[in-house]
Design a protein around this motif. Sequence first.
Motif, PDB file in Angstrom:
ATOM      1  N   THR A 135       0.806  -1.213   0.000  1.00  0.00           N
ATOM      2  CA  THR A 135       0.000   0.000   0.000  1.00  0.00           C
ATOM      3  C   THR A 135       0.847   1.275   0.000  1.00  0.00           C
ATOM      4  O   THR A 135       0.361   2.327  -0.394  1.00  0.00           O
ATOM      5  CB  THR A 135      -0.939   0.021   1.221  1.00  0.00           C
ATOM      6  OG1 THR A 135      -0.168  -0.163   2.423  1.00  0.00           O
ATOM      7  CG2 THR A 135      -1.974  -1.079   1.115  1.00  0.00           C
ATOM      8  N   ALA A 136       2.091   1.206   0.475  1.00  0.00           N
ATOM      9  CA  ALA A 136       2.961   2.385   0.459  1.00  0.00           C
ATOM     10  C   ALA A 136       3.307   2.746  -0.986  1.00  0.00           C
ATOM     11  O   ALA A 136       3.569   1.880  -1.812  1.00  0.00           O
ATOM     12  CB  ALA A 136       4.230   2.131   1.264  1.00  0.00           C
ATOM     13  N   GLN A 137       3.324   4.040  -1.287  1.00  0.00           N
ATOM     14  CA  GLN A 137       3.538   4.517  -2.651  1.00  0.00           C
ATOM     15  C   GLN A 137       5.010   4.858  -2.884  1.00  0.00           C
ATOM     16  O   GLN A 137       5.642   5.524  -2.070  1.00  0.00           O
ATOM     17  CB  GLN A 137       2.681   5.766  -2.910  1.00  0.00           C
ATOM     18  CG  GLN A 137       2.872   6.370  -4.301  1.00  0.00           C
ATOM     19  CD  GLN A 137       2.133   7.682  -4.468  1.00  0.00           C
ATOM     20  OE1 GLN A 137       1.474   8.153  -3.531  1.00  0.00           O
ATOM     21  NE2 GLN A 137       2.226   8.276  -5.639  1.00  0.00           N
ATOM     22  N   VAL A 138       5.558   4.396  -4.012  1.00  0.00           N
ATOM     23  CA  VAL A 138       6.926   4.740  -4.388  1.00  0.00           C
ATOM     24  C   VAL A 138       6.936   6.150  -4.977  1.00  0.00           C
ATOM     25  O   VAL A 138       6.307   6.403  -5.996  1.00  0.00           O
ATOM     26  CB  VAL A 138       7.500   3.741  -5.415  1.00  0.00           C
ATOM     27  CG1 VAL A 138       8.900   4.175  -5.839  1.00  0.00           C
ATOM     28  CG2 VAL A 138       7.559   2.340  -4.831  1.00  0.00           C
ATOM     29  N   LEU A 139       7.648   7.065  -4.314  1.00  0.00           N
ATOM     30  CA  LEU A 139       7.793   8.429  -4.824  1.00  0.00           C
ATOM     31  C   LEU A 139       9.045   8.589  -5.675  1.00  0.00           C
ATOM     32  O   LEU A 139       9.074   9.414  -6.584  1.00  0.00           O
ATOM     33  CB  LEU A 139       7.836   9.425  -3.663  1.00  0.00           C
ATOM     34  CG  LEU A 139       6.595   9.530  -2.779  1.00  0.00           C
ATOM     35  CD1 LEU A 139       6.787  10.625  -1.742  1.00  0.00           C
ATOM     36  CD2 LEU A 139       5.350   9.803  -3.607  1.00  0.00           C
ATOM     37  N   LEU A 140      10.083   7.799  -5.383  1.00  0.00           N
ATOM     38  CA  LEU A 140      11.333   7.928  -6.116  1.00  0.00           C
ATOM     39  C   LEU A 140      12.095   6.615  -6.061  1.00  0.00           C
ATOM     40  O   LEU A 140      12.194   5.986  -5.006  1.00  0.00           O
ATOM     41  CB  LEU A 140      12.202   9.042  -5.506  1.00  0.00           C
ATOM     42  CG  LEU A 140      13.548   9.308  -6.195  1.00  0.00           C
ATOM     43  CD1 LEU A 140      13.336   9.913  -7.579  1.00  0.00           C
ATOM     44  CD2 LEU A 140      14.426  10.217  -5.352  1.00  0.00           C
ATOM     45  N   LEU A 178      11.890  15.173   3.003  1.00  0.00           N
ATOM     46  CA  LEU A 178      11.465  13.801   2.797  1.00  0.00           C
ATOM     47  C   LEU A 178      12.463  12.787   3.346  1.00  0.00           C
ATOM     48  O   LEU A 178      12.191  11.587   3.327  1.00  0.00           O
ATOM     49  CB  LEU A 178      11.255  13.540   1.294  1.00  0.00           C
ATOM     50  CG  LEU A 178      10.348  14.527   0.558  1.00  0.00           C
ATOM     51  CD1 LEU A 178      10.241  14.165  -0.909  1.00  0.00           C
ATOM     52  CD2 LEU A 178       8.978  14.573   1.194  1.00  0.00           C
ATOM     53  N   GLY A 179      13.615  13.271   3.833  1.00  0.00           N
ATOM     54  CA  GLY A 179      14.620  12.367   4.391  1.00  0.00           C
ATOM     55  C   GLY A 179      16.002  12.703   3.858  1.00  0.00           C
ATOM     56  O   GLY A 179      16.183  13.587   3.028  1.00  0.00           O
ATOM     57  N   GLY A 180      16.980  11.959   4.318  1.00  0.00           N
ATOM     58  CA  GLY A 180      18.362  12.141   3.877  1.00  0.00           C
ATOM     59  C   GLY A 180      19.251  11.160   4.607  1.00  0.00           C
ATOM     60  O   GLY A 180      18.908  10.683   5.685  1.00  0.00           O
ATOM     61  N   VAL A 226       9.831  15.731  -6.538  1.00  0.00           N
ATOM     62  CA  VAL A 226      10.753  15.228  -5.521  1.00  0.00           C
ATOM     63  C   VAL A 226      12.176  15.553  -5.948  1.00  0.00           C
ATOM     64  O   VAL A 226      12.579  15.254  -7.070  1.00  0.00           O
ATOM     65  CB  VAL A 226      10.591  13.707  -5.341  1.00  0.00           C
ATOM     66  CG1 VAL A 226      11.659  13.163  -4.405  1.00  0.00           C
ATOM     67  CG2 VAL A 226       9.210  13.371  -4.806  1.00  0.00           C
ATOM     68  N   GLN A 227      12.932  16.192  -5.061  1.00  0.00           N
ATOM     69  CA  GLN A 227      14.290  16.620  -5.368  1.00  0.00           C
ATOM     70  C   GLN A 227      15.287  15.760  -4.578  1.00  0.00           C
ATOM     71  O   GLN A 227      15.094  15.527  -3.376  1.00  0.00           O
ATOM     72  CB  GLN A 227      14.495  18.088  -4.994  1.00  0.00           C
ATOM     73  CG  GLN A 227      13.437  19.022  -5.563  1.00  0.00           C
ATOM     74  CD  GLN A 227      13.612  19.259  -7.037  1.00  0.00           C
ATOM     75  OE1 GLN A 227      14.567  19.884  -7.463  1.00  0.00           O
ATOM     76  NE2 GLN A 227      12.675  18.749  -7.827  1.00  0.00           N
ATOM     77  N   LEU A 228      16.344  15.313  -5.251  1.00  0.00           N
ATOM     78  CA  LEU A 228      17.407  14.539  -4.616  1.00  0.00           C
ATOM     79  C   LEU A 228      18.727  15.265  -4.848  1.00  0.00           C
ATOM     80  O   LEU A 228      19.154  15.427  -5.983  1.00  0.00           O
ATOM     81  CB  LEU A 228      17.474  13.132  -5.197  1.00  0.00           C
ATOM     82  CG  LEU A 228      18.669  12.268  -4.768  1.00  0.00           C
ATOM     83  CD1 LEU A 228      18.614  11.982  -3.281  1.00  0.00           C
ATOM     84  CD2 LEU A 228      18.707  10.966  -5.564  1.00  0.00           C
ATOM     85  N   LEU A 229      19.348  15.737  -3.753  1.00  0.00           N
ATOM     86  CA  LEU A 229      20.655  16.377  -3.832  1.00  0.00           C
ATOM     87  C   LEU A 229      21.689  15.411  -3.281  1.00  0.00           C
ATOM     88  O   LEU A 229      21.539  14.904  -2.171  1.00  0.00           O
ATOM     89  CB  LEU A 229      20.693  17.685  -3.027  1.00  0.00           C
ATOM     90  CG  LEU A 229      20.293  18.955  -3.792  1.00  0.00           C
ATOM     91  CD1 LEU A 229      18.814  18.932  -4.092  1.00  0.00           C
ATOM     92  CD2 LEU A 229      20.656  20.199  -3.000  1.00  0.00           C
TER      93      LEU A 229
END
Length: 326
Positions: free
Chosen positions: A139-144, A195-197, A240-243
């Motif tokens: 049920t959890a959605q994949v965002l990236l 969203l985390g890191g 969604v941004q990933l640095l």
Amino acid sequence: MQEERETVGALIRRARQDRGLTQRQLAERLHVTDKSVSKWERDVCRPDVALLEPLAEALGLGVLQLVTGQAAPEAEDAARRLADTSVKEIRRKARRVSARWLAVLGAALVLAVWALASMGYRFTAEAAARQGLFSGRETAQVLLEQPLGGYQLFLFSDGDSGTYRTTLTERWGPLWRPLGVEVRAEATGQAMEGLGGLTLNDDWGCTLFRCDDPAVETVEVYLTSDRKNTVTRKVETGEVQLLVWTADLNREIWPDEEGVEGQRTISFTPTAVALDGAGNVLWHLDMPMIGDRVYASLYRWWPGPEGEWPGFEEALAQQEASFGPF
């Protein structure tokens, strides 16, 4: 004329209907989505190996039936014929191998497969990530999903807990395994949302966020407290941004001065800032330090320039109510 064999999907559908279950009811018993059940019944894909036993129990079938798609007697006959053929072939190529050793080797193989499955090893990276975080729940959605430093990074939105959850998986031969890495970030609903890191092995670090503030144009991440080393990225609103950077996050979190005993001392050194076109700080990312303790869910994007946390006291009070005072 030989009767046409029933497919695995048709067998699942027939058994479900015989038990008076809808696709949604069966999905809820297995903690998967009804779309997954629909795909099984249409033979688009097969159930995950970890689901075979509970699925068979829910449908009143045997695990072997779910593998072959045949009724129990036919499945047993097919398995017996397959075993007979395999034994004859093995005896032809290796006559000196005793039946006892064959049984031992077969048992060892079954045990190895079971052990790998129990440790979360799966045939796809996403399945391994879901197993590591949610015990396979879909049920959890994949965002990236992003390759990163030899690993596969996954970011999920978990509506059940109101959090974002980040993890890594690694290829292991034909399989994927979860690394046991889990980062959680609270879903705040703000226009600038962390969203985390994470960092790994002092080789690289990353931070994830999503910006819905149209005034924000760039984000700067500080790798050292003197701000000589930074990573800057132009922001794409709503995405969604990933640095990523190639060195471990080295900034000093603690304040330079010592706090007054019995009082709260808060760090004013941000990890990152979000800037408008004129270079003004609209948001800053930080985890304030309270005395000598921190709480990870306070690590978020705060509106306003550095050192300001509108709503911080309220967020802190909620944490203290749940986990005791800092």
